[in-house]
Design a protein around this motif. Structure first.
Motif, PDB file in Angstrom:
ATOM      1  N   LYS A 164     -13.055 -13.804  30.511  1.00  0.00           N
ATOM      2  CA  LYS A 164     -13.054 -12.410  30.189  1.00  0.00           C
ATOM      3  C   LYS A 164     -12.841 -12.450  28.541  1.00  0.00           C
ATOM      4  O   LYS A 164     -13.582 -11.859  27.851  1.00  0.00           O
ATOM      5  N   LEU A 165     -11.871 -13.098  27.988  1.00  0.00           N
ATOM      6  CA  LEU A 165     -11.326 -13.034  26.751  1.00  0.00           C
ATOM      7  C   LEU A 165     -12.518 -13.945  25.922  1.00  0.00           C
ATOM      8  O   LEU A 165     -12.880 -13.536  24.715  1.00  0.00           O
ATOM      9  N   ALA A 166     -12.784 -15.126  26.306  1.00  0.00           N
ATOM     10  CA  ALA A 166     -13.565 -15.806  25.434  1.00  0.00           C
ATOM     11  C   ALA A 166     -15.279 -15.317  25.281  1.00  0.00           C
ATOM     12  O   ALA A 166     -15.441 -15.426  24.268  1.00  0.00           O
ATOM     13  N   LEU A 167     -15.642 -14.588  26.475  1.00  0.00           N
ATOM     14  CA  LEU A 167     -16.806 -14.011  26.296  1.00  0.00           C
ATOM     15  C   LEU A 167     -16.916 -12.634  26.103  1.00  0.00           C
ATOM     16  O   LEU A 167     -17.985 -12.312  25.603  1.00  0.00           O
ATOM     17  N   GLY A 168     -15.926 -11.970  26.064  1.00  0.00           N
ATOM     18  CA  GLY A 168     -16.039 -10.604  25.756  1.00  0.00           C
ATOM     19  C   GLY A 168     -16.525  -9.832  26.494  1.00  0.00           C
ATOM     20  O   GLY A 168     -17.214  -8.644  26.527  1.00  0.00           O
ATOM     21  N   VAL A 169     -16.147 -10.201  27.936  1.00  0.00           N
ATOM     22  CA  VAL A 169     -16.732  -9.227  29.104  1.00  0.00           C
ATOM     23  C   VAL A 169     -15.836  -8.429  29.765  1.00  0.00           C
ATOM     24  O   VAL A 169     -14.455  -8.799  29.487  1.00  0.00           O
ATOM     25  N   ARG A 170     -16.143  -7.354  30.495  1.00  0.00           N
ATOM     26  CA  ARG A 170     -15.263  -6.623  31.199  1.00  0.00           C
ATOM     27  C   ARG A 170     -15.261  -6.869  32.746  1.00  0.00           C
ATOM     28  O   ARG A 170     -14.672  -6.012  33.470  1.00  0.00           O
ATOM     29  N   TRP A 207     -22.961 -14.569  33.100  1.00  0.00           N
ATOM     30  CA  TRP A 207     -23.302 -14.618  31.621  1.00  0.00           C
ATOM     31  C   TRP A 207     -24.510 -14.227  30.992  1.00  0.00           C
ATOM     32  O   TRP A 207     -24.993 -13.320  30.306  1.00  0.00           O
ATOM     33  N   ARG A 208     -25.447 -15.082  31.671  1.00  0.00           N
ATOM     34  CA  ARG A 208     -27.046 -14.991  31.267  1.00  0.00           C
ATOM     35  C   ARG A 208     -27.636 -13.623  31.814  1.00  0.00           C
ATOM     36  O   ARG A 208     -28.394 -13.130  31.049  1.00  0.00           O
ATOM     37  N   THR A 209     -26.979 -13.127  33.014  1.00  0.00           N
ATOM     38  CA  THR A 209     -27.415 -11.858  33.173  1.00  0.00           C
ATOM     39  C   THR A 209     -27.093 -10.622  32.383  1.00  0.00           C
ATOM     40  O   THR A 209     -27.805  -9.816  32.070  1.00  0.00           O
ATOM     41  N   ILE A 210     -26.001 -10.712  31.961  1.00  0.00           N
ATOM     42  CA  ILE A 210     -25.226  -9.795  30.930  1.00  0.00           C
ATOM     43  C   ILE A 210     -26.151  -9.695  29.499  1.00  0.00           C
ATOM     44  O   ILE A 210     -26.595  -8.749  29.017  1.00  0.00           O
ATOM     45  N   THR A 239     -12.419 -28.825  34.113  1.00  0.00           N
ATOM     46  CA  THR A 239     -12.744 -29.295  32.801  1.00  0.00           C
ATOM     47  C   THR A 239     -14.152 -28.737  32.230  1.00  0.00           C
ATOM     48  O   THR A 239     -14.385 -28.351  31.081  1.00  0.00           O
ATOM     49  N   GLU A 240     -15.000 -28.858  33.145  1.00  0.00           N
ATOM     50  CA  GLU A 240     -16.603 -28.663  32.687  1.00  0.00           C
ATOM     51  C   GLU A 240     -16.477 -27.224  32.253  1.00  0.00           C
ATOM     52  O   GLU A 240     -17.073 -26.259  31.568  1.00  0.00           O
ATOM     53  N   ALA A 241     -15.979 -26.392  33.218  1.00  0.00           N
ATOM     54  CA  ALA A 241     -15.886 -24.881  33.049  1.00  0.00           C
ATOM     55  C   ALA A 241     -15.141 -24.399  31.921  1.00  0.00           C
ATOM     56  O   ALA A 241     -15.915 -23.583  31.102  1.00  0.00           O
ATOM     57  N   LEU A 242     -14.076 -24.979  31.602  1.00  0.00           N
ATOM     58  CA  LEU A 242     -13.364 -24.599  30.337  1.00  0.00           C
ATOM     59  C   LEU A 242     -13.881 -25.087  29.006  1.00  0.00           C
ATOM     60  O   LEU A 242     -14.253 -24.079  28.068  1.00  0.00           O
ATOM     61  N   TRP A 243     -14.851 -26.151  29.069  1.00  0.00           N
ATOM     62  CA  TRP A 243     -15.326 -26.444  27.944  1.00  0.00           C
ATOM     63  C   TRP A 243     -16.720 -25.667  27.779  1.00  0.00           C
ATOM     64  O   TRP A 243     -17.015 -25.099  26.583  1.00  0.00           O
ATOM     65  N   ARG A 244     -17.475 -25.413  29.009  1.00  0.00           N
ATOM     66  CA  ARG A 244     -18.740 -24.728  28.665  1.00  0.00           C
ATOM     67  C   ARG A 244     -18.457 -23.206  28.082  1.00  0.00           C
ATOM     68  O   ARG A 244     -19.081 -22.729  27.320  1.00  0.00           O
ATOM     69  N   VAL A 245     -17.373 -22.409  28.884  1.00  0.00           N
ATOM     70  CA  VAL A 245     -16.862 -20.931  28.438  1.00  0.00           C
ATOM     71  C   VAL A 245     -16.641 -21.189  27.073  1.00  0.00           C
ATOM     72  O   VAL A 245     -16.887 -20.131  26.314  1.00  0.00           O
ATOM     73  N   THR A 246     -15.943 -22.057  26.773  1.00  0.00           N
ATOM     74  CA  THR A 246     -15.316 -22.219  24.993  1.00  0.00           C
ATOM     75  C   THR A 246     -16.706 -22.238  24.232  1.00  0.00           C
ATOM     76  O   THR A 246     -16.635 -21.631  23.078  1.00  0.00           O
ATOM     77  N   GLN A 247     -17.492 -23.209  24.536  1.00  0.00           N
ATOM     78  CA  GLN A 247     -18.768 -23.093  23.631  1.00  0.00           C
ATOM     79  C   GLN A 247     -19.679 -21.733  23.712  1.00  0.00           C
ATOM     80  O   GLN A 247     -20.067 -21.394  22.762  1.00  0.00           O
ATOM     81  N   TRP A 248     -19.936 -21.217  24.817  1.00  0.00           N
ATOM     82  CA  TRP A 248     -20.523 -19.936  24.904  1.00  0.00           C
ATOM     83  C   TRP A 248     -19.772 -18.946  24.394  1.00  0.00           C
ATOM     84  O   TRP A 248     -20.596 -18.042  23.583  1.00  0.00           O
ATOM     85  N   GLY A 249     -18.425 -18.850  24.334  1.00  0.00           N
ATOM     86  CA  GLY A 249     -17.985 -17.789  23.503  1.00  0.00           C
ATOM     87  C   GLY A 249     -18.034 -17.963  21.959  1.00  0.00           C
ATOM     88  O   GLY A 249     -17.899 -16.953  21.549  1.00  0.00           O
TER      89      GLY A 249
END
Length: 264
Positions: A164-170, A207-210, A239-249
């Protein structure tokens, strides 16, 4: 009901839930669960079709699903056999492509282990009347988690807060795997291509939908820890989730800054 809508989203006309409906259920060693979950689903929504996507389960899950399909005189149960365990994301993408080749208007993700209650599905589909993606949420008012150990709850809540914080979504439960899509959304996502797996796969789809300008809403569900079998969660998936979300954000923030400078 929580709502995140992009400013360019189009609201579907309120003409009732989209139909027909396909529920995609990935399986790996779910022999004892698959018949129970499909039975509950058809007791709740008799008209819904089911696609069991089995990743070569050595316990015979695929054979059980085949027998279920053969016994269903209404032709509502379908089975896809994959030769190896390629991950949750790959199984769902295969199921989505199968659905898009047919006339299903709504496609649902549901786990085979009973953690997602089929009895909640009518509310998800009703919310799809005026939205494009509905997330079954554990972390909105009315949602809850039953029989989950504290460390799993900590991991889940922490992953959602970080996303939520990394991507800025609600969205409060962007990692959840119980959701309903309009086919137009899936068509766009599949065309764009999705490589992520597991825990991260669910974040990726939402995320892609938004970013695509579609309307995403959350409705409360009760998530119940599986009673039979073992969880497929692993450290590599987290680990994959944290890394990818960080990249997207990070990429999203950079693009926002670039837009500001272009305007200036």
């Amino acid at each position: 009901m929580a709502d995140q809508r992009d400013s360019h989203a189009e609201t579907p006309s309120p003409s009732g839930p989209p139909s027909p409906v396909l529920v995609v259920i990935p399986t790996y060693n779910e022999r004892e669960n698959v018949q129970l979950i499909v039975g509950r689903l058809h007791a709740t929504l008799p008209e819904a079709h089911v696609l069991v996507v089995d990743d070569g389960s050595p316990d015979g899950t695929g054979e059980v699903a085949d027998q279920m399909a053969a016994d269903d005189e209404r032709g509502r149960i379908h089975v896809m056999h994959r030769t190896e365990k390629a991950g949750l994301g790959a199984a769902y993408i295969a199921g989505f492509k199968w659905a898009l080749e047919r006339d299903y208007a709504a496609v649902v993700e549901m786990d085979a282990d009973g953690s997602h209650a089929p009895e909640d599905l009518p509310r998800l589909l009703n919310a799809l009347i005026d939205s494009d993606l509905v997330l079954g949420s554990r972390y909105v008012t009315g949602g809850k988690v039953v029989n989950w150990p504290w460390h799993r709850q900590f991991l889940s809540r922490g992953g959602n807060i970080y996303s939520k914080l990394a991507l800025g979504v609600r969205l409060n439960d962007i990692t959840g795997g119980y959701r309903a899509f309009r086919r137009e959304v899936l068509d766009k996502i599949i065309q764009d291509g999705v490589q992520s797996q597991g825990y991260c796969f669910q974040v990726d789809l939402a995320w892609r939908t938004i970013l695509g300008g579609y309307r995403v809403v959350e409705v409360p569900i009760t998530f119940t820890e599986r009673a039979i079998g073992v969880s497929k969660m692993s450290g590599n998936i987290v680990t994959e989730a944290l890394w990818r979300v960080t990249q997207w954000g990070a990429k999203h923030r950079v693009n926002q800054v670039k837009k500001v400078f272009r305007k200036r």
